[in-house]
Design a protein around this motif. Structure first.
Motif, PDB file in Angstrom:
ATOM      1  N   VAL A  30      -0.894   8.947 -19.919  1.00 49.45           N
ATOM      2  CA  VAL A  30      -2.146   8.259 -18.987  1.00 49.45           C
ATOM      3  C   VAL A  30      -3.266   9.470 -18.852  1.00 49.45           C
ATOM      4  O   VAL A  30      -3.280  10.586 -19.289  1.00 49.45           O
ATOM      5  CB  VAL A  30      -1.499   7.848 -17.637  1.00 49.45           C
ATOM      6  CG1 VAL A  30      -0.677   6.544 -17.687  1.00 49.45           C
ATOM      7  CG2 VAL A  30      -0.803   9.012 -16.960  1.00 49.45           C
ATOM      8  N   SER A  31      -4.232   8.933 -18.173  1.00 52.36           N
ATOM      9  CA  SER A  31      -5.353   9.810 -18.049  1.00 52.36           C
ATOM     10  C   SER A  31      -5.227  10.850 -16.869  1.00 52.36           C
ATOM     11  O   SER A  31      -4.176  10.257 -15.977  1.00 52.36           O
ATOM     12  CB  SER A  31      -6.549   8.930 -17.753  1.00 52.36           C
ATOM     13  OG  SER A  31      -6.636   8.154 -16.223  1.00 52.36           O
ATOM     14  N   VAL A  32      -5.776  11.971 -16.659  1.00 52.28           N
ATOM     15  CA  VAL A  32      -5.621  12.716 -15.561  1.00 52.28           C
ATOM     16  C   VAL A  32      -6.024  11.994 -14.179  1.00 52.28           C
ATOM     17  O   VAL A  32      -5.246  12.252 -13.398  1.00 52.28           O
ATOM     18  CB  VAL A  32      -6.408  14.113 -15.855  1.00 52.28           C
ATOM     19  CG1 VAL A  32      -6.488  14.814 -14.637  1.00 52.28           C
ATOM     20  CG2 VAL A  32      -6.117  14.936 -16.922  1.00 52.28           C
ATOM     21  N   ARG A  33      -7.080  11.167 -14.435  1.00 50.95           N
ATOM     22  CA  ARG A  33      -7.793  10.522 -12.999  1.00 50.95           C
ATOM     23  C   ARG A  33      -6.335   9.624 -12.476  1.00 50.95           C
ATOM     24  O   ARG A  33      -6.190   9.479 -11.295  1.00 50.95           O
ATOM     25  CB  ARG A  33      -8.895   9.592 -13.394  1.00 50.95           C
ATOM     26  CG  ARG A  33      -9.189   8.807 -12.461  1.00 50.95           C
ATOM     27  CD  ARG A  33     -10.623   7.943 -12.899  1.00 50.95           C
ATOM     28  NE  ARG A  33     -11.546   9.027 -12.958  1.00 50.95           N
ATOM     29  CZ  ARG A  33     -12.789   8.559 -13.443  1.00 50.95           C
ATOM     30  NH1 ARG A  33     -12.985   7.342 -13.362  1.00 50.95           N
ATOM     31  NH2 ARG A  33     -13.766   9.452 -13.573  1.00 50.95           N
ATOM     32  N   THR A  34      -5.569   9.079 -13.494  1.00 44.84           N
ATOM     33  CA  THR A  34      -4.498   8.192 -13.246  1.00 44.84           C
ATOM     34  C   THR A  34      -3.453   9.005 -12.388  1.00 44.84           C
ATOM     35  O   THR A  34      -2.711   8.620 -11.530  1.00 44.84           O
ATOM     36  CB  THR A  34      -3.905   7.351 -14.254  1.00 44.84           C
ATOM     37  OG1 THR A  34      -4.983   6.495 -14.916  1.00 44.84           O
ATOM     38  CG2 THR A  34      -2.679   6.583 -13.926  1.00 44.84           C
ATOM     39  N   ILE A  35      -3.168  10.192 -13.003  1.00 45.78           N
ATOM     40  CA  ILE A  35      -2.089  11.034 -12.317  1.00 45.78           C
ATOM     41  C   ILE A  35      -2.635  11.721 -10.923  1.00 45.78           C
ATOM     42  O   ILE A  35      -1.873  11.535  -9.800  1.00 45.78           O
ATOM     43  CB  ILE A  35      -2.061  12.357 -12.980  1.00 45.78           C
ATOM     44  CG1 ILE A  35      -1.162  12.165 -14.468  1.00 45.78           C
ATOM     45  CG2 ILE A  35      -1.246  13.580 -12.325  1.00 45.78           C
ATOM     46  CD1 ILE A  35       0.133  11.597 -14.563  1.00 45.78           C
ATOM     47  N   TYR A  36      -3.810  11.678 -10.455  1.00 49.70           N
ATOM     48  CA  TYR A  36      -4.299  12.176  -9.321  1.00 49.70           C
ATOM     49  C   TYR A  36      -4.175  10.779  -8.496  1.00 49.70           C
ATOM     50  O   TYR A  36      -4.002  11.021  -7.106  1.00 49.70           O
ATOM     51  CB  TYR A  36      -5.577  12.691  -9.215  1.00 49.70           C
ATOM     52  CG  TYR A  36      -5.761  14.038  -9.846  1.00 49.70           C
ATOM     53  CD1 TYR A  36      -5.266  15.058  -8.911  1.00 49.70           C
ATOM     54  CD2 TYR A  36      -6.415  14.537 -10.724  1.00 49.70           C
ATOM     55  CE1 TYR A  36      -5.268  16.579  -9.395  1.00 49.70           C
ATOM     56  CE2 TYR A  36      -6.676  15.764 -11.397  1.00 49.70           C
ATOM     57  CZ  TYR A  36      -5.979  16.880 -10.450  1.00 49.70           C
ATOM     58  OH  TYR A  36      -5.992  18.143 -10.505  1.00 49.70           O
ATOM     59  N   ARG A  37      -4.541   9.651  -8.954  1.00 46.52           N
ATOM     60  CA  ARG A  37      -4.185   8.537  -8.135  1.00 46.52           C
ATOM     61  C   ARG A  37      -2.624   8.190  -7.662  1.00 46.52           C
ATOM     62  O   ARG A  37      -2.274   8.167  -6.623  1.00 46.52           O
ATOM     63  CB  ARG A  37      -4.724   7.132  -8.617  1.00 46.52           C
ATOM     64  CG  ARG A  37      -6.286   7.147  -8.722  1.00 46.52           C
ATOM     65  CD  ARG A  37      -6.753   5.639  -8.982  1.00 46.52           C
ATOM     66  NE  ARG A  37      -6.227   5.301 -10.514  1.00 46.52           N
ATOM     67  CZ  ARG A  37      -7.043   5.204 -11.539  1.00 46.52           C
ATOM     68  NH1 ARG A  37      -8.233   5.905 -11.399  1.00 46.52           N
ATOM     69  NH2 ARG A  37      -6.659   4.770 -12.766  1.00 46.52           N
ATOM     70  N   ASP A  38      -1.822   8.756  -8.595  1.00 42.88           N
ATOM     71  CA  ASP A  38      -0.466   8.711  -8.433  1.00 42.88           C
ATOM     72  C   ASP A  38      -0.022   9.634  -7.478  1.00 42.88           C
ATOM     73  O   ASP A  38       0.875   9.232  -6.490  1.00 42.88           O
ATOM     74  CB  ASP A  38       0.317   8.958  -9.581  1.00 42.88           C
ATOM     75  CG  ASP A  38       0.212   7.907 -10.704  1.00 42.88           C
ATOM     76  OD1 ASP A  38      -0.102   6.756 -10.416  1.00 42.88           O
ATOM     77  OD2 ASP A  38       0.722   7.939 -11.926  1.00 42.88           O
ATOM     78  N   ILE A  39      -0.610  10.862  -7.550  1.00 47.08           N
ATOM     79  CA  ILE A  39      -0.517  11.744  -6.262  1.00 47.08           C
ATOM     80  C   ILE A  39      -0.723  11.242  -5.092  1.00 47.08           C
ATOM     81  O   ILE A  39      -0.082  11.476  -4.003  1.00 47.08           O
ATOM     82  CB  ILE A  39      -1.227  13.080  -6.609  1.00 47.08           C
ATOM     83  CG1 ILE A  39      -0.589  13.488  -8.086  1.00 47.08           C
ATOM     84  CG2 ILE A  39      -1.023  14.076  -5.438  1.00 47.08           C
ATOM     85  CD1 ILE A  39       0.988  14.021  -8.150  1.00 47.08           C
ATOM     86  N   ASP A  40      -1.918  10.592  -4.833  1.00 50.69           N
ATOM     87  CA  ASP A  40      -2.047  10.047  -3.460  1.00 50.69           C
ATOM     88  C   ASP A  40      -1.291   9.097  -3.265  1.00 50.69           C
ATOM     89  O   ASP A  40      -0.866   8.992  -2.138  1.00 50.69           O
ATOM     90  CB  ASP A  40      -3.573   9.536  -3.753  1.00 50.69           C
ATOM     91  CG  ASP A  40      -4.811  10.530  -3.930  1.00 50.69           C
ATOM     92  OD1 ASP A  40      -4.812  11.755  -3.499  1.00 50.69           O
ATOM     93  OD2 ASP A  40      -5.807  10.263  -4.534  1.00 50.69           O
ATOM     94  N   THR A  41      -0.418   8.237  -4.144  1.00 53.65           N
ATOM     95  CA  THR A  41       0.199   7.280  -3.611  1.00 53.65           C
ATOM     96  C   THR A  41       1.567   7.705  -3.095  1.00 53.65           C
ATOM     97  O   THR A  41       2.118   7.268  -2.115  1.00 53.65           O
ATOM     98  CB  THR A  41       0.565   6.354  -4.963  1.00 53.65           C
ATOM     99  OG1 THR A  41      -0.538   5.489  -5.291  1.00 53.65           O
ATOM    100  CG2 THR A  41       1.457   5.279  -4.514  1.00 53.65           C
ATOM    101  N   ILE A  42       1.867   8.873  -3.718  1.00 52.10           N
ATOM    102  CA  ILE A  42       3.170   9.489  -3.576  1.00 52.10           C
ATOM    103  C   ILE A  42       3.031  10.199  -2.226  1.00 52.10           C
ATOM    104  O   ILE A  42       3.857  10.080  -1.567  1.00 52.10           O
ATOM    105  CB  ILE A  42       3.457  10.513  -4.510  1.00 52.10           C
ATOM    106  CG1 ILE A  42       3.886   9.836  -5.794  1.00 52.10           C
ATOM    107  CG2 ILE A  42       4.781  11.463  -3.922  1.00 52.10           C
ATOM    108  CD1 ILE A  42       4.144  10.999  -6.976  1.00 52.10           C
ATOM    109  N   ASN A  43       1.845  10.940  -1.850  1.00 52.06           N
ATOM    110  CA  ASN A  43       1.543  11.290  -0.479  1.00 52.06           C
ATOM    111  C   ASN A  43       1.539  10.274   0.676  1.00 52.06           C
ATOM    112  O   ASN A  43       2.108  10.462   1.711  1.00 52.06           O
ATOM    113  CB  ASN A  43       0.297  12.071  -0.442  1.00 52.06           C
ATOM    114  CG  ASN A  43       0.422  13.590  -0.938  1.00 52.06           C
ATOM    115  OD1 ASN A  43       1.397  14.229  -0.293  1.00 52.06           O
ATOM    116  ND2 ASN A  43      -0.640  14.034  -1.535  1.00 52.06           N
ATOM    117  N   ALA A  44       1.030   9.357   0.167  1.00 54.51           N
ATOM    118  CA  ALA A  44       1.003   8.173   1.411  1.00 54.51           C
ATOM    119  C   ALA A  44       2.306   7.432   1.402  1.00 54.51           C
ATOM    120  O   ALA A  44       2.735   7.180   2.721  1.00 54.51           O
ATOM    121  CB  ALA A  44       0.168   7.152   0.668  1.00 54.51           C
TER     122      ALA A  44
END
Length: 319
Positions: A30-44
């Motif tokens: 996936v893209s790096v941007r997708t990974i950062y969105r995933d990180i936000d979801t995990i934090n939430a």
């Protein structure tokens, strides 16, 4: 699926102090941007992930965070880990990720003891060397299993008969150091076991099928392999130079010393092509004493083998 990727990221971060976003992006395609969105979801979701900048920076979990592991004991986790190791060469990244998950729930203070448990007993079903063709067939069949798609292939059975087959794949079976596919053969209109090494031109078709419910305990690989086949009692004599071969293939209770450094062995096996191939592998170190018809058949096979090479014997120096 996104939920699988999110869980996998958490497991990886539990086992590794830090990972780069690009590493994760390449791993999950996936893209790096997708990974950062995933990180936000995990934090939430309440799992504390920390990102740091700079040359030594990356993505990691807050120090001291662990997953709850109250369901299984350390011994049970070690047993599962050991079982996964035995087939890890065929399981691909799915098995490796599962082993990562198991390791992640072991507290650091117990990690050394856990590693000790998982190395006390090792079972490796993979052959010596790498069989790329077999790995490719396994991967293709696994895809067809997951997608409920029909597979087609050229097949040569144990009697040497060749045919084009198509089958609904149900189960991959590792039996006697060989891989088999258990599925519904469309040619025979019944369930059959197909040895993967005998498959040629294997393809996954676009056709899908509806999977039936199977009772694994009633599958053919869990029954006596010669229950429905006529067996014959065979008496073998191993010369002293073949003693080690006898000890490799038979239990000590089957080996009767002959008084001269060799062994006599009495076995009951199905009389088919497999039996003759099994006996021929011992070369001149074994002699069939009984029954006479097997002794005679082996003599004919040995004579046929010798005839193939007789015309070339003069080309080799005598020793």
């Amino acid at each position: 699926m996104k939920i699988d990727r999110l869980l996998s990221i958490v497991i990886l971060l539990l086992n590794r102090r830090q990972l780069q976003a690009k590493e994760l992006a390449d791993m999950f395609e996936v893209s790096v941007r997708t990974i950062y969105r995933d990180i936000d979801t995990i934090n939430a979701a309440g799992i504390p992930i920390v990102t740091t900048q700079g040359s030594g920076g990356g993505i990691g979990l807050m120090e001291g965070y662990r997953l709850d592991r109250n369901i299984l004991t350390d011994r049970e986790l070690a047993d599962i880990f050991t079982a996964l190791q035995s087939v890890s060469s065929y399981g691909g990244k799915e098995h490796n990720l599962l082993m990562e998950k198991i390791s992640s729930v072991i507290p650091p203070s117990q990690s050394a003891a856990f590693r000790s448990k998982t190395t006390q007993f090792v079972v490796d079903f993979s052959p010596w060397g790498i069989d790329r063709l077999l790995e490719e067939r396994l991967a293709l069949v696994k895809e067809a299993l997951e997608e409920n798609r029909v597979v087609a292939f050229d097949y040569v059975n144990a009697d040497g008969e060749a045919s084009r087959r198509s089958a609904e794949p149900y189960t991959l079976v590792l039996k006697g150091q060989a891989w088999y596919l258990y599925g519904r053969c469309e040619l025979r209109q019944e369930f059959r076991l197909f040895k993967l090494l005998r498959m040629k031109g294997l393809v996954k078709e676009t056709r899908e099928f509806t999977r039936q419910e199977l009772k694994v305990q009633e599958m053919p690989w869990s029954t006596d392999w010669h229950r429905n086949t006529r067996t014959v009692q065979t008496v073998l004599h191993f010369a002293p130079e073949g003693k080690h071969l006898a000890e490799d293939h038979f239990d000590t209770t089957q080996l009767a010393p002959d008084g001269n450094g060799g062994y006599t062995v009495v076995i009951n096996y199905p009389e088919d092509g497999w039996l003759y191939g099994f006996l021929l592998r011992f070369g001149t170190t074994v002699e069939v004493l009984e029954p006479e018809h097997i002794r005679r058949k082996l003599g004919e096979l040995a004579a046929g083998i010798a005839a193939k090479y007789r015309t070339n014997l003069d080309e080799y120096p005598q020793t």
